[in-house]
Scaffold this active site. Sequence first.
Site, PDB file in Angstrom:
ATOM      1  N   GLN A 107       7.192 -52.254  13.265  1.00  0.00           N
ATOM      2  CA  GLN A 107       7.100 -52.102  14.717  1.00  0.00           C
ATOM      3  C   GLN A 107       5.837 -52.769  15.225  1.00  0.00           C
ATOM      4  OE1 GLN A 107       6.276 -48.623  17.172  1.00  0.00           O
ATOM      5  NE2 GLN A 107       8.219 -49.009  18.235  1.00  0.00           N
ATOM      6  N   CYS A 134       4.824 -46.457  24.790  1.00  0.00           N
ATOM      7  CA  CYS A 134       3.598 -45.657  24.649  1.00  0.00           C
ATOM      8  C   CYS A 134       3.154 -45.078  25.999  1.00  0.00           C
ATOM      9  CB  CYS A 134       2.484 -46.515  24.042  1.00  0.00           C
ATOM     10  SG  CYS A 134       0.978 -45.553  23.818  1.00  0.00           S
ATOM     11  N   HIS A 160      14.410 -43.928  24.355  1.00  0.00           N
ATOM     12  CA  HIS A 160      13.927 -42.548  24.303  1.00  0.00           C
ATOM     13  C   HIS A 160      14.186 -41.990  25.705  1.00  0.00           C
ATOM     14  CE1 HIS A 160      10.251 -39.627  23.883  1.00  0.00           C
ATOM     15  NE2 HIS A 160      11.394 -39.001  24.015  1.00  0.00           N
ATOM     16  N   GLY A 211      15.757 -39.083  21.130  1.00  0.00           N
ATOM     17  CA  GLY A 211      15.187 -37.946  21.851  1.00  0.00           C
ATOM     18  C   GLY A 211      15.902 -36.656  21.539  1.00  0.00           C
ATOM     19  N   ASP A 212      15.145 -35.731  20.910  1.00  0.00           N
ATOM     20  CA  ASP A 212      15.636 -34.368  20.692  1.00  0.00           C
ATOM     21  C   ASP A 212      16.816 -34.275  19.730  1.00  0.00           C
ATOM     22  OD1 ASP A 212      13.659 -33.784  22.464  1.00  0.00           O
ATOM     23  OD2 ASP A 212      14.981 -33.146  24.095  1.00  0.00           O
TER      24      ASP A 212
END
Length: 384
Positions: free
Chosen positions: A84, A115, A185, A218-219
Amino acid sequence: MRCHRSGRKGRVETLKIGPIEVWPPVVLAPMAGITNAAFRTLCREQGGGLFVSEMITSRALVERNRKTLAMIRFAPGESPRSIQLYGVDPATVGRAAKMIAQEGLADHIDLNFGCPVPKVTRRGGGAALPYKRGLLRAILRAAVAGAGPLPVTMKMRKGIDDDHLTYLDAGRIAAEEGVAAVALHGRTAVQHYGGTADWTAIARLKEAVPEIPVLGNGDIWSADDAVRMMQRTGCDGVVVGRGCLGRPWLFRDLARAMEGSAERCRPPLGEVAATMARHAELLVECFGSETHALADFRKHVGWYLKGFTVGAATRAALTSARTLDELRARLAELDAAQPWPQAAEGPRGKSNTRRRVHLPDGWLDDPYEEVALDAAAEADTSGG
Ligand SMILES: Cc1cc2nc3c(=O)[nH]c(=O)nc-3n(C[C@H](O)[C@H](O)[C@H](O)COP(=O)(O)O)c2cc1C
């Protein structure tokens, strides 16, 4: 490892990232301070997928910073190798991508635009950058050109906040510039890691860029969450971050779930302890120093023991072990038969939220303004 069955589902398709075929369609999310070669190997030993390195900056790479070069060392047998990369200057990102391709440093490059850290967004970097469509396009174009045959993917958030969403434009720009897949995300920068990830945004992105794979992030706290995300959003694969902290066997569950099997790992404490010892051994191989390895291992102890009945003194003894032998001796004192607790399921890792995103003056005035960012927007970044 102890396994349980519950309900059966169909097999899902292989994920294609340029020439790379990924089965199961699962990606270990890049996580600063976590996804080093040791943790990637530990997860890979459990199940297949793509296992991305910790993020490095393009500037540090082209300057051949020693620490940066150490961060992208892969363990023998890691394949495919994913790096990355983060950068704010198209020319430097292009040079970094070219260096990775020409020197055979990796097989795939993932670009980070997620970020949310104030010192980065304050200078227009990280999750703030996709707001400037022209700069985003220039970075993606340079990365794809520099990478040559290597596929380039991008990882992003929904946008800065609910009034300044960028993901649909960013996805379209990525597809136009030859990016091989996009990962979303489902949070804005202002959400940081708080609240719940918005999976409907993942479905919208999939509709907006049907020509390239879309990965949802996400999650995902369990393999069943991953299957649910794919079914609900139509995404082509999943990116798993905090859910695998202290539970690398989630990758085994994910492989099984994607095969349609209902078997799940619920290891008793003795098996968790064996995995902890394995993790620490891999860290020693990765860092070449027991002191460094055991210092790094400390942050994982709480995640491994989440929900188990293990007293504060024992936890403290495990985090203060200085050598592998000391750690093994303390792990041997745990009650190996203690079963996997229900309390170990669900969220883990950071969950902080923010009140506002720091941005450069006038940043939101014109999304199409041509801008160039200061090199400082690339410094000290970690996170997505
Ligand atoms: C400790 C930590 C470090 C992270 N570092 C990065 C990073 O370097 N690059 C990146 O793109 N995302 C980073 N992230 C974000 C994750 O890749 C992921 O997008 C986020 O945690 C949401 O996924 P999850 O709900 O599965 O955790 C980081 C997250 C955590 C918790």
